[in-house]
Structure formats: C-alpha cells, structure tokens
Design a protein around this motif. Structure first.
Motif, PDB file in Angstrom:
ATOM      1  N   SER A 223      40.158  53.524  38.871  1.00 58.57           N
ATOM      2  CA  SER A 223      39.535  53.034  40.103  1.00 58.57           C
ATOM      3  C   SER A 223      38.698  51.791  39.849  1.00 58.57           C
ATOM      4  N   ASN A 224      37.988  51.758  38.735  1.00 57.81           N
ATOM      5  CA  ASN A 224      37.157  50.597  38.440  1.00 57.81           C
ATOM      6  C   ASN A 224      37.985  49.396  38.000  1.00 57.81           C
ATOM      7  N   GLY A 225      39.139  49.648  37.392  1.00 57.99           N
ATOM      8  CA  GLY A 225      40.071  48.555  37.140  1.00 57.99           C
ATOM      9  C   GLY A 225      40.534  47.926  38.443  1.00 57.99           C
ATOM     10  N   ALA A 226      40.891  48.776  39.397  1.00 53.88           N
ATOM     11  CA  ALA A 226      41.299  48.288  40.720  1.00 53.88           C
ATOM     12  C   ALA A 226      40.145  47.565  41.405  1.00 53.88           C
ATOM     13  N   LEU A 227      38.932  48.096  41.260  1.00 52.94           N
ATOM     14  CA  LEU A 227      37.774  47.480  41.904  1.00 52.94           C
ATOM     15  C   LEU A 227      37.508  46.078  41.353  1.00 52.94           C
ATOM     16  N   ALA A 228      37.610  45.895  40.036  1.00 52.71           N
ATOM     17  CA  ALA A 228      37.397  44.567  39.458  1.00 52.71           C
ATOM     18  C   ALA A 228      38.409  43.562  40.020  1.00 52.71           C
ATOM     19  N   CYS A 229      39.660  43.993  40.166  1.00 50.00           N
ATOM     20  CA  CYS A 229      40.693  43.111  40.733  1.00 50.00           C
ATOM     21  C   CYS A 229      40.374  42.765  42.191  1.00 50.00           C
ATOM     22  N   TYR A 230      39.906  43.743  42.933  1.00 53.65           N
ATOM     23  CA  TYR A 230      39.505  43.553  44.333  1.00 53.65           C
ATOM     24  C   TYR A 230      38.340  42.562  44.422  1.00 53.65           C
ATOM     25  N   LEU A 231      37.332  42.729  43.563  1.00 53.42           N
ATOM     26  CA  LEU A 231      36.178  41.825  43.586  1.00 53.42           C
ATOM     27  C   LEU A 231      36.595  40.402  43.221  1.00 53.42           C
ATOM     28  N   SER A 232      37.531  40.294  42.290  1.00 55.99           N
ATOM     29  CA  SER A 232      38.045  38.978  41.920  1.00 55.99           C
ATOM     30  C   SER A 232      38.792  38.341  43.091  1.00 55.99           C
ATOM     31  N   TYR A 234      38.438  38.811  46.266  1.00 58.06           N
ATOM     32  CA  TYR A 234      37.584  38.446  47.392  1.00 58.06           C
ATOM     33  C   TYR A 234      36.373  37.609  46.978  1.00 58.06           C
ATOM     34  N   GLY A 235      36.415  37.062  45.762  1.00 58.42           N
ATOM     35  CA  GLY A 235      35.413  36.090  45.338  1.00 58.42           C
ATOM     36  C   GLY A 235      34.064  36.655  44.974  1.00 58.42           C
ATOM     37  N   LYS A 236      33.974  37.978  44.764  1.00 59.24           N
ATOM     38  CA  LYS A 236      32.702  38.608  44.403  1.00 59.24           C
ATOM     39  C   LYS A 236      32.602  38.707  42.887  1.00 59.24           C
ATOM     40  N   ILE A 237      32.517  37.552  42.247  1.00 56.68           N
ATOM     41  CA  ILE A 237      32.528  37.504  40.789  1.00 56.68           C
ATOM     42  C   ILE A 237      31.514  36.469  40.330  1.00 56.68           C
ATOM     43  N   ASN A 238      30.797  36.812  39.277  1.00 50.80           N
ATOM     44  CA  ASN A 238      29.857  35.885  38.650  1.00 50.80           C
ATOM     45  C   ASN A 238      30.644  34.997  37.698  1.00 50.80           C
ATOM     46  N   LYS A 239      30.753  33.709  38.020  1.00 52.72           N
ATOM     47  CA  LYS A 239      31.605  32.807  37.231  1.00 52.72           C
ATOM     48  C   LYS A 239      31.194  32.760  35.761  1.00 52.72           C
ATOM     49  N   ARG A 240      29.907  32.989  35.487  1.00 56.91           N
ATOM     50  CA  ARG A 240      29.440  32.952  34.097  1.00 56.91           C
ATOM     51  C   ARG A 240      30.023  34.102  33.273  1.00 56.91           C
ATOM     52  N   GLN A 241      30.461  35.149  33.953  1.00 58.37           N
ATOM     53  CA  GLN A 241      30.977  36.317  33.233  1.00 58.37           C
ATOM     54  C   GLN A 241      32.449  36.161  32.856  1.00 58.37           C
ATOM     55  N   ASP A 242      33.110  35.130  33.386  1.00 53.69           N
ATOM     56  CA  ASP A 242      34.497  34.861  33.007  1.00 53.69           C
ATOM     57  C   ASP A 242      35.376  36.103  33.138  1.00 53.69           C
ATOM     58  N   HIS A 243      35.290  36.744  34.301  1.00 50.91           N
ATOM     59  CA  HIS A 243      36.127  37.898  34.622  1.00 50.91           C
ATOM     60  C   HIS A 243      35.858  39.103  33.696  1.00 50.91           C
ATOM     61  N   GLN A 244      34.607  39.233  33.262  1.00 51.42           N
ATOM     62  CA  GLN A 244      34.152  40.426  32.542  1.00 51.42           C
ATOM     63  C   GLN A 244      33.267  41.210  33.514  1.00 51.42           C
ATOM     64  N   PHE A 245      33.608  42.457  33.760  1.00 54.87           N
ATOM     65  CA  PHE A 245      32.882  43.270  34.730  1.00 54.87           C
ATOM     66  C   PHE A 245      32.270  44.493  34.057  1.00 54.87           C
ATOM     67  N   VAL A 246      31.148  44.953  34.614  1.00 50.36           N
ATOM     68  CA  VAL A 246      30.558  46.233  34.223  1.00 50.36           C
ATOM     69  C   VAL A 246      30.265  47.007  35.505  1.00 50.36           C
ATOM     70  N   MET A 247      30.718  48.250  35.556  1.00 47.53           N
ATOM     71  CA  MET A 247      30.502  49.099  36.724  1.00 47.53           C
ATOM     72  C   MET A 247      29.632  50.296  36.337  1.00 47.53           C
ATOM     73  N   GLU A 248      28.715  50.660  37.237  1.00 49.71           N
ATOM     74  CA  GLU A 248      27.863  51.835  37.058  1.00 49.71           C
ATOM     75  C   GLU A 248      28.396  52.977  37.912  1.00 49.71           C
ATOM     76  N   GLN A 268      44.342  31.791  39.573  1.00 49.30           N
ATOM     77  CA  GLN A 268      43.673  32.688  40.522  1.00 49.30           C
ATOM     78  C   GLN A 268      44.404  34.011  40.751  1.00 49.30           C
ATOM     79  N   GLU A 269      45.380  34.323  39.917  1.00 52.83           N
ATOM     80  CA  GLU A 269      46.076  35.603  40.009  1.00 52.83           C
ATOM     81  C   GLU A 269      45.742  36.445  38.780  1.00 52.83           C
ATOM     82  N   VAL A 270      45.417  37.719  39.001  1.00 54.19           N
ATOM     83  CA  VAL A 270      45.139  38.627  37.891  1.00 54.19           C
ATOM     84  C   VAL A 270      46.467  39.039  37.256  1.00 54.19           C
ATOM     85  N   ILE A 271      46.622  38.712  35.978  1.00 53.90           N
ATOM     86  CA  ILE A 271      47.870  39.056  35.283  1.00 53.90           C
ATOM     87  C   ILE A 271      47.645  40.055  34.151  1.00 53.90           C
TER      88      ILE A 271
END
Length: 289
Positions: A223-232, A234-248, A268-271
C-alpha cells in the motif's frame, strides 16, 4: 506433524513497533489447506511460505488467516531477513517468484531489506462520499485537490487522502461497509493517509482490510509503495528527496512503523518501485498441523 514458524516485526521503528509476520521455510510439502491453517494459528495478518523455484532464487506464497494473497510487502521483508539471519543467504540481490510476478529483493549489509514492486497501475477514481460514509467521516474532511483512487504496485488498494492526523486518528470505520466496498472494487482494502506527519515523513497512514480478516494493519508495504507512486503522480513530493519517501504507520495501534519507498522515475513516469525497512524481534515457535 510439527512445523517451525519464525516470527519477526517488519518495518519496525521501535522494539514494540512494526508489523508481525510469520515465515515458514522449506514449505514445498505443505498443502494449501495446511498453509492456511498455519496462518490462522499464527494469527498475524500474513504468513509467508518459502519454496523452491525453477525461475527465481525462491518461490514465496502469502496467506492471511482467511485466504491466499498475491503479494505481501512486510512478509517479504520478514522472509529475507529470516533467510539472512539463519545463514541461507548473504547480503545481495535475489529474485522471488510470487503470484504478482518475479520480483527482486535487495538484502543490505545493515540487514535492512528493500523489495521490488511492480510499476504502478492507476485505476478508477472512486466517489468520495461513498468512501467517507464507510469511514464515518464527511467528504469535507478529505483533501480537496487529491482524488480517492485505486492504485496498485502488486495489490489493488483504495487510497484515501484526509486533511490531518486528528481526523485520521479519530476514524472508526464501518468494517462491514469497508468490506463490501473493497469487494465491489476488487481491492484489498483502504489505505487512508494524511500529508501531516509526526516525524517529518511524507505521510502518516492507517490501513483497513477487513475483507481479508485484517481490521487494521500496522505496516503495509504494498500500500505504501502505491501511495508513493500516487504522491509522485499528483506532485506531492519534496524535490530535495529525489523520489525517496518515508511513511509512518501503526502509531495509533502502539506499533510504530517506518516504511521506506524508493521510486525510479524517467520522464515523469515511475518505472521502478522499491519498498523496505528494518526488521526486529526474531523468534520461533512450532505449530501442530
């Protein structure tokens, strides 16, 4: 016949945290009914069964107390930690055969595990009121600019954005309705999240999958893998993190969990999607079948 089951907590933030999973090694001789029985006896949301594979290093099947599922993130993390701890593998990259396909798993030198998931598939956008009613909240408590949408990196989940942690923690779902709607849309369940966090993470989450016998889960890799893709997307990503996410996740259950997600993005496509974290509290027990 006695079967040895290893138990660990995947994605654990603390000794009490994470999501417990069972792992059975050398499971080739077990029938489907035996595996389901063992999963029910252990009582965790998922138990993994490791077998020989002709197309990968290992074949892994995943059972909830109710039925088999195609893939499970936290049970995969648990499986490869057990294989590492018991000396069956060393740090490196391995392939696991699952019903969701052949996926790679990276075992790091620090004993953390990162598993590959499928590239995301985005499915239908779901009516917010329908979902809100089943969660006993209003649609106005959801984030206006984000849709309720079905997304999969191996398992279909309904992603539900709410405005803040207070709203999310107060949710008391109608589990019969959540099950009915999950079945209606052929999904595992709801992954409800807010962009607020306790410790500067990308999202704070709760996961409900009563259709599969899991009212709430403390850490959910797929689910969190899917969520990171969803956030990417819809533009809800911190550019400094370079597509590295942490979920609580799991904090309301007193099982603090931290799920890390790495995305590989081209044009702009998650591969590529990897999900992982730490594992704690290895123990073992025997189950009579």
């Amino acid at each position: 016949m006695k079967v040895k089951v290893f138990t660990v907590n995947s994605f654990a933030k603390t000794l009490e945290g994470g999501n417990p999973a069972g792992v059975v090694l050398d499971a080739d001789s077990l029938s489907d009914e035996s595996m389901k029985s063992i999963a029910g006896e252990i009582g965790f949301s998922e138990t993994a069964f490791v077998m020989k594979s002709e197309s990968a290093h290992f074949k892994v099947r995943f059972f909830t107390p109710e039925e088999e599922v195609d893939l499970c993130g936290h049970a995969t993390i648990a499986t490869f930690y057990v294989l590492l701890s018991k000396g069956f593998i060393k740090p490196g990259v391995f392939l696991q055969e699952t019903k969701a396909g052949i996926l790679s798993v990276e075992v790091k030198v620090d004993s953390s595990i990162m598993m590959e998931q499928n590239s995301p598939s985005f499915y239908e956008i779901v009516n917010k009121k329908e979902i809100a009613d089943s969660l006993n909240i209003t649609e106005y408590e959801m984030i206006d600019e984000l849709p309720v949408q079905i997304v999969s990196t191996g398992l279909r989940d309904i992603l539900v954005p709410v405005k803040n942690i207070k709203i999310l923690n107060a949710i008391k779902p109608n589990f019969e309705e959540v099950s009915r709607i999950s079945s209606k849309y052929n999904t595992v369940g709801y992954h409800v999240f807010t962009l607020e966090s306790l410790f500067g993470s990308n999202a704070y989450c709760r996961n409900f999958a009563p259709l599969y016998g899991i009212c709430e889960e403390s850490a959910t890799g797929t689910s969190n893998g899917a969520l990171a893709c969803y956030l990417s997307k819809y533009g809800k990503i911190n550019k400094r993190q370079d597509h590295q996410f942490v979920m609580e996740q799991g904090y309301l259950m007193k099982r603090p969990s931290e799920i890390k997600v790495e995305l590989r993005v081209e044009e702009q496509e998650v591969i590529g999607v990897k999900v992982g974290g730490k594992v704690l509290n290895l123990s073992e027990k025997e189950v009579e079948i």
